[in-house]
Design a protein around this motif. Structure first.
Motif, PDB file in Angstrom:
ATOM      1  N   ILE A 170     -15.451  99.829  -6.549  1.00  0.00           N
ATOM      2  CA  ILE A 170     -16.864  99.830  -6.153  1.00  0.00           C
ATOM      3  C   ILE A 170     -16.931 100.064  -4.651  1.00  0.00           C
ATOM      4  O   ILE A 170     -16.164  99.487  -3.874  1.00  0.00           O
ATOM      5  CB  ILE A 170     -17.557  98.511  -6.548  1.00  0.00           C
ATOM      6  N   ASP A 171     -17.825 101.001  -4.216  1.00  0.00           N
ATOM      7  CA  ASP A 171     -17.966 101.342  -2.792  1.00  0.00           C
ATOM      8  C   ASP A 171     -19.165 100.581  -2.248  1.00  0.00           C
ATOM      9  O   ASP A 171     -20.313 100.840  -2.598  1.00  0.00           O
ATOM     10  CB  ASP A 171     -18.173 102.847  -2.637  1.00  0.00           C
ATOM     11  N   LEU A 172     -18.898  99.633  -1.360  1.00  0.00           N
ATOM     12  CA  LEU A 172     -19.954  98.773  -0.819  1.00  0.00           C
ATOM     13  C   LEU A 172     -20.604  99.359   0.435  1.00  0.00           C
ATOM     14  O   LEU A 172     -21.505  98.745   1.005  1.00  0.00           O
ATOM     15  CB  LEU A 172     -19.382  97.399  -0.513  1.00  0.00           C
ATOM     16  N   THR A 173     -20.146 100.563   0.870  1.00  0.00           N
ATOM     17  CA  THR A 173     -20.722 101.133   2.094  1.00  0.00           C
ATOM     18  C   THR A 173     -21.885 102.082   1.813  1.00  0.00           C
ATOM     19  O   THR A 173     -22.640 102.427   2.704  1.00  0.00           O
ATOM     20  CB  THR A 173     -19.648 101.914   2.867  1.00  0.00           C
ATOM     21  N   VAL A 174     -22.026 102.549   0.555  1.00  0.00           N
ATOM     22  CA  VAL A 174     -23.030 103.575   0.262  1.00  0.00           C
ATOM     23  C   VAL A 174     -24.438 103.030   0.347  1.00  0.00           C
ATOM     24  O   VAL A 174     -25.312 103.599   0.985  1.00  0.00           O
ATOM     25  CB  VAL A 174     -22.768 104.194  -1.121  1.00  0.00           C
ATOM     26  N   ARG A 175     -24.685 101.920  -0.275  1.00  0.00           N
ATOM     27  CA  ARG A 175     -26.021 101.349  -0.258  1.00  0.00           C
ATOM     28  C   ARG A 175     -26.375 100.842   1.124  1.00  0.00           C
ATOM     29  O   ARG A 175     -27.470 101.065   1.622  1.00  0.00           O
ATOM     30  CB  ARG A 175     -26.122 100.235  -1.299  1.00  0.00           C
ATOM     31  N   ASN A 176     -25.430 100.105   1.703  1.00  0.00           N
ATOM     32  CA  ASN A 176     -25.576  99.647   3.082  1.00  0.00           C
ATOM     33  C   ASN A 176     -26.941  99.009   3.323  1.00  0.00           C
ATOM     34  O   ASN A 176     -27.704  99.398   4.197  1.00  0.00           O
ATOM     35  CB  ASN A 176     -25.354 100.792   4.052  1.00  0.00           C
ATOM     36  N   ASP A 177     -27.249  98.049   2.519  1.00  0.00           N
ATOM     37  CA  ASP A 177     -28.511  97.324   2.642  1.00  0.00           C
ATOM     38  C   ASP A 177     -28.524  96.604   3.979  1.00  0.00           C
ATOM     39  O   ASP A 177     -27.656  95.764   4.262  1.00  0.00           O
ATOM     40  CB  ASP A 177     -28.625  96.337   1.489  1.00  0.00           C
ATOM     41  N   PRO A 178     -29.480  96.877   4.861  1.00  0.00           N
ATOM     42  CA  PRO A 178     -29.495  96.212   6.165  1.00  0.00           C
ATOM     43  C   PRO A 178     -29.682  94.696   6.066  1.00  0.00           C
ATOM     44  O   PRO A 178     -29.382  93.961   7.010  1.00  0.00           O
ATOM     45  CB  PRO A 178     -30.665  96.883   6.889  1.00  0.00           C
ATOM     46  N   LEU A 179     -30.188  94.247   4.935  1.00  0.00           N
ATOM     47  CA  LEU A 179     -30.351  92.802   4.766  1.00  0.00           C
ATOM     48  C   LEU A 179     -29.062  92.144   4.296  1.00  0.00           C
ATOM     49  O   LEU A 179     -29.006  90.920   4.178  1.00  0.00           O
ATOM     50  CB  LEU A 179     -31.475  92.541   3.754  1.00  0.00           C
ATOM     51  N   ASN A 180     -28.047  92.942   3.966  1.00  0.00           N
ATOM     52  CA  ASN A 180     -26.762  92.410   3.503  1.00  0.00           C
ATOM     53  C   ASN A 180     -25.694  92.789   4.512  1.00  0.00           C
ATOM     54  O   ASN A 180     -25.244  93.937   4.565  1.00  0.00           O
ATOM     55  CB  ASN A 180     -26.431  92.983   2.126  1.00  0.00           C
ATOM     56  N   ASN A 181     -25.372  91.851   5.353  1.00  0.00           N
ATOM     57  CA  ASN A 181     -24.300  92.024   6.336  1.00  0.00           C
ATOM     58  C   ASN A 181     -24.646  93.042   7.405  1.00  0.00           C
ATOM     59  O   ASN A 181     -23.760  93.671   7.979  1.00  0.00           O
ATOM     60  CB  ASN A 181     -23.001  92.429   5.624  1.00  0.00           C
ATOM     61  N   GLY A 182     -25.955  93.252   7.691  1.00  0.00           N
ATOM     62  CA  GLY A 182     -26.375  94.117   8.781  1.00  0.00           C
ATOM     63  C   GLY A 182     -25.940  95.549   8.583  1.00  0.00           C
ATOM     64  O   GLY A 182     -26.049  96.118   7.504  1.00  0.00           O
ATOM     65  N   ALA A 183     -25.386  96.123   9.687  1.00  0.00           N
ATOM     66  CA  ALA A 183     -24.980  97.519   9.645  1.00  0.00           C
ATOM     67  C   ALA A 183     -23.616  97.700   9.014  1.00  0.00           C
ATOM     68  O   ALA A 183     -23.213  98.816   8.702  1.00  0.00           O
ATOM     69  CB  ALA A 183     -24.977  98.107  11.054  1.00  0.00           C
TER      70      ALA A 183
END
Length: 528
Positions: A475-488
């Motif tokens: 699973i690639d956790l960088t694609v969505r990159n939700d700013p509310l989840n761990n910032g940038a």
């Protein structure tokens, strides 16, 4: 002894008659060796035309192959537009008018077949129309007193006194026209009955008996021809041998000049506009005769234009294409002012419009390169411009019409083809103002909200070995990159679960925790 103008005209008539009769006088002499051995008779040649008459001939060069009639004005001038030598009756002394008094125009060339359309047997009849324009400003043209017109006839008279076959040498004269070479008598050219007047002896008043060689058919034009006026067209014609492809007719136009009061002048006025620039300032409106004026805010007015045909032209400033010139004729019947306007095509003034499509906080940020940004100037006569933004939403259009008049420099911006699921946050359009030629303005930014993407999931099965097979899930956790989840930084998740279905179960699957960054507190579960 004082000589009056009328006496001078009589003297000129006598001189012309004398010259025309020179060859005839030679008939008084005869030749031969003796009375007993008479020689062949010496036949007279055609009388030579008075040089003054020849120099006042209008040359009509007719090309039957090209179907053209080219008119060359006489080489001599008799009168001038100002300071005419008028006699006590208001007439000038000579009546053979040249290019300083009139202009001739030819039109409607036509030719019949051999022996057809009224042509004599074995002949071709060539016809064309001729009109006369009075170029003078305060003098009208009336019936001539010299040469003597037919009895009781009135009008302006035009007659061909000489017709010759011609060819072109292939060169050009100093005026840029083909050189015309007159040939010996290699074909017949005879004025036809399209010259309405029967043959008339114009110079020696002896009538036209059989065998006369100085009688000419003629065409009549109504009088008076007012200052600056143009006559109605009259058809003239010639019967020629089929072998003749080029011939020249030498025409005389006879008219007396008469004072007609104050000089006729008119004002020529109008507008100069461009669909791209509106009313134009600058450039130059010119009228033949040395008149010119630069239009201001699209308007011009030039006074004092004298009678006669004129050409009105406009030379535009840089960036515009000169329109076609226009022909007018100033006459007593002309309105005052005479309206002449020009519509000019110019390069459209353009500037640059920039702007941006922003993503709202908490929104996804898909690529926006497929979005259509349409920039529509508010001024009439302009056209929209469509561009695509960069992936992040910034856009720039460098060829946006500034426009003229109401709405110039202003415009609207609209958007289409947003990514699936995206919508505007607030206004869905934008606008700009203050755009100038070569300038740049920024349109107000717009904001959109787009759904966050799912985390990409990958999996792979290993090759079965020793009774087991391994399924690897990524699973690639960088694609969505939700700013509310761990910032940038890459998103962090605690666990995920899935269901594995397979056909034959040998034993329960065994799951192992992933120790990669971003995972914590992973719970291993096993199930069918």
């Amino acid at each position: 002894m004082q000589v009056t103008p009328l006496q001078r005209r009589s003297g000129i008539k006598s001189m012309v008659r004398s010259v025309l009769s020179t060859a005839v006088v030679a008939l008084a002499a005869c030749s031969g060796e003796s009375l007993n051995t008479p020689a062949d008779p010496v036949l007279p040649q055609d009388p030579k035309v008075n040089p003054q008459v020849r120099s006042l001939a209008w040359l009509f060069d007719v090309n039957t192959a090209k179907k053209t009639v080219r008119i060359t004005p006489p080489s001599a001038a008799i009168a001038k537009a100002a300071g005419l030598d008028l006699d006590v009756n208001g007439q000038v002394e000579l009546s053979l008018v040249g290019a300083d008094v009139i202009a001739l125009t030819a039109s409607n060339y036509a030719a019949t077949g051999v022996g057809a359309g009224g042509a004599p047997p074995n002949k071709v009849r060539v016809t064309f129309d001729v009109a006369i324009t009075n170029l003078l400003t305060s003098v009208q043209l009336i019936t001539p007193t010299f040469p003597t017109p037919p009895a009781a006839a009135t009008g302006l008279f035009m007659f061909p006194f000489e017709n010759v076959v011609t060819t072109t040498s292939g060169g050009v004269s100093t005026t840029g026209n083909d050189v015309i070479v007159e040939l010996p008598n290699t074909g017949g050219v005879t004025p036809s009955v399209q010259f309405d007047g029967a043959p008339h002896n114009w110079f020696n008043d002896t009538g036209c008996p059989v065998g006369s060689n100085d009688c000419y058919r003629y065409e009549t034009y109504a009088v008076p021809l007012v200052a600056g006026g143009t006559s109605t067209t009259s058809q003239v014609g010639f019967d020629i041998d089929p072998t003749v492809s080029n011939f020249r007719a030498k025409m005389i136009v006879a008219a007396d000049l008469q004072n007609s009061g104050a000089a006729i002048t008119r004002t020529v006025a109008g507008t100069v506009t461009s669909p791209q620039l509106g009313p134009l300032t600058g450039g130059s409106v010119t009228i033949t005769g040395g008149f010119s004026q630069a239009p201001s805010a699209g308007n011009y007015s030039i006074a004092g234009i004298g009678a006669g045909p004129r050409t009105v032209a406009y030379t535009p400033p840089a960036g515009c294409t000169a329109p076609a010139s226009q022909s007018i004729t100033v006459s007593p019947a002309s309105p005052d002012p005479i309206p002449v306007s020009f519509v000019v095509t110019c390069n459209a003034p353009t500037g640059t419009v920039t702007g941006a499509i922003n993503f709202a906080a908490g929104s996804g940020s898909p690529s926006l390169t497929g979005v259509q940004v349409t920039i529509t100037p508010a001024a009439s006569g302009t056209s929209p411009v469509t561009v695509n933004p960069l992936a992040a939403g910034a856009y720039s259009a460098s060829a946006v019409n500034v426009g003229v008049g109401a709405g110039a420099g202003n415009g609207a911006v609209s958007f289409a083809n947003l990514p699936a699921g995206c919508s505007f946050t607030g206004a869905s359009t934008s606008s700009y103002s203050g755009l100038t030629t070569g300038g740049s303005v920024a349109a107000a930014a717009v904001s959109i909200t787009c759904p966050l993407p799912n985390y990409p999931l990958t999996y792979a099965w290993s090759t079965p070995a020793a009774g087991s097979i391994t399924l690897t899930v990524g699973i690639d956790l960088t694609v969505r990159n939700d700013p509310l989840n761990n910032g940038a930084a890459a998103d962090r998740i605690g666990a995920f679960q899935g269901t594995i279905n397979f056909g034959t179960r040998v034993s329960a699957p065994v799951c192992s925790a992933n120790s990669a960054a971003g995972f914590s507190g992973v719970v291993n579960t096993a199930g069918a």
